[in-house]
Design a protein around this motif. Structure first.
Motif, PDB file in Angstrom:
ATOM      1  N   ARG A   6      47.912  46.340  39.154  1.00 11.35           N
ATOM      2  CA  ARG A   6      46.780  45.461  38.988  1.00 11.35           C
ATOM      3  C   ARG A   6      46.609  44.594  37.779  1.00 11.35           C
ATOM      4  NH1 ARG A   6      42.842  47.279  41.860  1.00 11.35           N
ATOM      5  NH2 ARG A   6      41.355  46.365  40.498  1.00 11.35           N
ATOM      6  N   HIS A  10      37.067  43.559  35.418  1.00 10.41           N
ATOM      7  CA  HIS A  10      35.836  43.018  35.764  1.00 10.41           C
ATOM      8  C   HIS A  10      34.974  43.231  34.746  1.00 10.41           C
ATOM      9  CE1 HIS A  10      37.555  45.522  39.143  1.00 10.41           C
ATOM     10  NE2 HIS A  10      37.307  46.395  38.297  1.00 10.41           N
ATOM     11  N   GLU A  11      33.744  42.413  34.795  1.00 12.32           N
ATOM     12  CA  GLU A  11      32.832  42.878  33.963  1.00 12.32           C
ATOM     13  C   GLU A  11      32.000  44.089  34.691  1.00 12.32           C
ATOM     14  OE1 GLU A  11      30.481  39.282  34.070  1.00 12.32           O
ATOM     15  OE2 GLU A  11      32.385  38.010  33.940  1.00 12.32           O
ATOM     16  N   SER A  13      28.962  45.554  36.537  1.00 14.20           N
ATOM     17  CA  SER A  13      28.626  44.948  37.806  1.00 14.20           C
ATOM     18  C   SER A  13      27.282  44.710  37.504  1.00 14.20           C
ATOM     19  CB  SER A  13      28.993  45.617  39.055  1.00 14.20           C
ATOM     20  OG  SER A  13      28.242  46.820  38.715  1.00 14.20           O
ATOM     21  N   GLU A  15      24.732  41.893  39.038  1.00 15.77           N
ATOM     22  CA  GLU A  15      25.271  41.045  40.254  1.00 15.77           C
ATOM     23  C   GLU A  15      24.941  39.683  40.091  1.00 15.77           C
ATOM     24  OE1 GLU A  15      24.302  45.206  42.660  1.00 15.77           O
ATOM     25  OE2 GLU A  15      23.188  43.291  43.386  1.00 15.77           O
ATOM     26  N   ILE A  18      30.688  37.545  38.870  1.00 10.63           N
ATOM     27  CA  ILE A  18      31.638  38.714  38.916  1.00 10.63           C
ATOM     28  C   ILE A  18      33.179  37.927  38.639  1.00 10.63           C
ATOM     29  CG2 ILE A  18      31.878  38.462  41.599  1.00 10.63           C
ATOM     30  CD1 ILE A  18      32.378  41.855  39.878  1.00 10.63           C
ATOM     31  N   ALA A  19      33.713  38.630  37.783  1.00 10.51           N
ATOM     32  CA  ALA A  19      35.131  37.981  37.503  1.00 10.51           C
ATOM     33  C   ALA A  19      35.930  37.812  38.797  1.00 10.51           C
ATOM     34  CB  ALA A  19      35.880  38.482  36.385  1.00 10.51           C
ATOM     35  N   PRO A  20      36.756  36.886  38.880  1.00  7.43           N
ATOM     36  CA  PRO A  20      37.801  36.931  39.973  1.00  7.43           C
ATOM     37  C   PRO A  20      38.605  38.393  39.886  1.00  7.43           C
ATOM     38  CG  PRO A  20      37.890  34.895  38.907  1.00  7.43           C
ATOM     39  CD  PRO A  20      36.998  35.713  37.947  1.00  7.43           C
ATOM     40  N   LEU A  21      38.812  38.724  41.121  1.00  4.24           N
ATOM     41  CA  LEU A  21      39.780  40.125  41.192  1.00  4.24           C
ATOM     42  C   LEU A  21      41.092  39.829  41.752  1.00  4.24           C
ATOM     43  CD1 LEU A  21      39.405  43.019  40.327  1.00  4.24           C
ATOM     44  CD2 LEU A  21      38.237  43.208  42.457  1.00  4.24           C
ATOM     45  N   SER A  22      42.092  40.106  41.207  1.00  5.44           N
ATOM     46  CA  SER A  22      43.330  39.796  41.790  1.00  5.44           C
ATOM     47  C   SER A  22      44.126  41.186  42.045  1.00  5.44           C
ATOM     48  CB  SER A  22      44.116  38.704  41.500  1.00  5.44           C
ATOM     49  OG  SER A  22      44.711  38.762  40.550  1.00  5.44           O
TER      50      SER A  22
ATOM     51  N   ALA B  24      40.614  39.271  45.924  1.00  7.46           N
ATOM     52  CA  ALA B  24      39.468  39.645  46.639  1.00  7.46           C
ATOM     53  C   ALA B  24      38.236  38.183  46.505  1.00  7.46           C
ATOM     54  CB  ALA B  24      38.806  40.999  45.762  1.00  7.46           C
ATOM     55  N   LYS B  28      33.794  41.080  48.004  1.00 10.21           N
ATOM     56  CA  LYS B  28      34.771  42.340  47.902  1.00 10.21           C
ATOM     57  C   LYS B  28      34.798  42.476  46.481  1.00 10.21           C
ATOM     58  CE  LYS B  28      36.409  43.940  51.054  1.00 10.21           C
ATOM     59  NZ  LYS B  28      37.877  43.869  51.586  1.00 10.21           N
ATOM     60  N   ALA B  29      34.876  41.661  45.522  1.00 11.81           N
ATOM     61  CA  ALA B  29      34.754  41.966  44.525  1.00 11.81           C
ATOM     62  C   ALA B  29      33.735  42.834  43.730  1.00 11.81           C
ATOM     63  CB  ALA B  29      35.072  40.654  43.613  1.00 11.81           C
ATOM     64  N   ARG B  30      32.583  42.227  44.091  1.00 12.45           N
ATOM     65  CA  ARG B  30      31.326  43.056  43.845  1.00 12.45           C
ATOM     66  C   ARG B  30      31.463  44.198  44.374  1.00 12.45           C
ATOM     67  NH1 ARG B  30      26.985  39.024  42.877  1.00 12.45           N
ATOM     68  NH2 ARG B  30      27.900  37.258  42.846  1.00 12.45           N
ATOM     69  N   LEU B  32      34.031  46.320  45.024  1.00 10.66           N
ATOM     70  CA  LEU B  32      34.966  47.161  44.469  1.00 10.66           C
ATOM     71  C   LEU B  32      34.587  47.347  42.954  1.00 10.66           C
ATOM     72  CD1 LEU B  32      38.183  45.061  45.306  1.00 10.66           C
ATOM     73  CD2 LEU B  32      37.555  47.704  45.953  1.00 10.66           C
ATOM     74  N   ALA B  33      33.927  46.438  42.248  1.00  6.11           N
ATOM     75  CA  ALA B  33      33.344  46.701  40.934  1.00  6.11           C
ATOM     76  C   ALA B  33      32.164  47.646  40.853  1.00  6.11           C
ATOM     77  CB  ALA B  33      32.786  45.521  40.445  1.00  6.11           C
ATOM     78  N   ALA B  34      31.420  47.660  41.961  1.00  3.97           N
ATOM     79  CA  ALA B  34      30.221  48.786  41.951  1.00  3.97           C
ATOM     80  C   ALA B  34      30.681  50.003  42.349  1.00  3.97           C
ATOM     81  CB  ALA B  34      29.332  48.349  43.353  1.00  3.97           C
ATOM     82  N   GLY B 141      37.558  50.857  39.812  1.00  2.00           N
ATOM     83  CA  GLY B 141      37.011  49.647  40.801  1.00  2.00           C
ATOM     84  C   GLY B 141      38.036  49.407  41.799  1.00  2.00           C
TER      85      GLY B 141
END
Lengths: 164, 166
Positions: A6, A10-11, A13, A15, A18-22, B24, B28-30, B32-34, B141
């Motif tokens: 990974r 993320h910050e 949540s 709403e 939201i930080a980009p997620l990869s 994501a 989808k990022a939201r 997963l974070a949730a 997450g």
């Protein structure tokens, strides 16, 4: 086996943003391909005879590697024909940045289609050297793996080399 | 030699290797974070009110945008399932196990889930299940924050309640 590492942050949540997620993932699995009799004998020829064989089928001439049937009328391919290990390039795709463990070379190379002398169809393979000289029409020759390295794979031919 | 060897090579063995960068998107990022906060997010279609889990940016049915996020409960109903008896490389779940589609309460579509804490033979369409979460502090997450679903013991739902939420 698949592994994933990974690279995410993320910050919490709320709403609004939201930080980009990869995620960097690698999917890898062993694959055992059943060759069938015709391709199986073609590969056995590479391994134990150091020869490249095709089949003469109706409407197509000499097909290398052979499929065992005609793509024109679906009739069975019967007659085996040995072709030369020299040929002419009919298509080139250079790979300047090979992907490790995905491509058949770790240094820049080219995928080529080679119409071997005596064949009427082209064989897909690679060229490792003299990429600057490589054109449609370039003459190339097979470079074989050592006798004790050949295992009955298309890669028993290591690559094709440009012949001036 | 005017033909290749009679004895063919039978197999070619290779390794398929596919490196992949998964990005994501915003929704989808939201989602997963949730999961980290033990919340399951859906998105609501602005036209039909249907709730999609994981959240979709627009409805594949009405094509209307889904602009509102809603929380859905971590429990629902098994819509379809299959019992897995064959080992898969990289999976170390004890065989046999059940993979199921679970329609969470209030959701218009189902998510894919592992069913545990019951015999595979006892799993059925309409069975009520609830999520079992990774313990607090161990959730990152990602999809593994929900370990699996287990039966709640509530009475089964009737087919008409989930037949269009497969």
């Amino acid at each position: 086996m698949s592994t994933a590492t990974r690279e995410s942050s993320h910050e919490s949540s709320h709403e609004s943003s939201i930080a980009p997620l990869s995620q960097k993932q690698v999917m890898e699995f062993p694959y055992k391909h059943s060759t069938g009799e015709t391709v199986g004998r073609f590969l056995a020829g590479l391994k134990s005879q150091k020869k490249i064989w095709g089949q003469r089928v109706s409407g197509q001439g000499v097909v290398v590697p052979p499929t065992g049937y005609s793509e024109i009328d679906a009739s069975a391919g019967g007659e085996w024909v040995e072709v030369k290990e020299t040929g002419t390039v009919t298509a080139v795709a250079k790979v300047h940045k090979p992907v490790d463990a995905l491509h058949p070379s770790t240094t820049p190379f080219a995928f080529v289609l080679v119409k071997l002398d005596g064949a009427d169809t082209a064989l897909a393979h690679i060229v490792r050297d003299d990429l600057a000289k490589l054109r449609v029409g370039t003459r190339v020759q097979a470079v074989w793996q050592a006798d004790d390295q050949r295992c009955g794979s298309i890669r028993d031919i290591d690559c094709f080399r440009v012949i001036a | 030699m005017n033909e290749p060897p009679q004895e063919p090579v039978k197999y070619v063995e290779s390794k398929v290797y596919l490196p992949y960068d998964y990005i994501a998107g915003d929704y989808k990022a939201r989602y997963l974070a949730a999961l980290k906060d033990k919340r399951i997010l859906g998105s609501k279609c602005s036209q039909t009110g249907k709730v999609f889990v994981p959240p979709l940016i627009c409805s594949p049915e009405s094509f209307a945008p889904c602009t509102e996020f809603v929380d859905v409960p971590d429990r629902g109903v098994i819509t379809t399932f299959c019992t897995v008896n064959i080992p898969v490389i990289g999976r170390d779940i004890e065989l046999p196990y059940v993979a199921a589609s679970v329609a969470l309460d209030g959701a218009a579509i189902s998510i894919f889930a592992l069913i545990q804490e019951c015999k595979p033979a006892d799993v059925r369409m309409g069975m009520r299940v609830e999520a079992v979460w990774r313990p607090d502090g161990e959730r990152h997450g990602d999809h593994q924050d929900i370990l699996y679903f287990r039966p709640t013991g509530e009475p089964d739902e009737r087919p008409e309640s989930y037949i269009n939420r497969l």
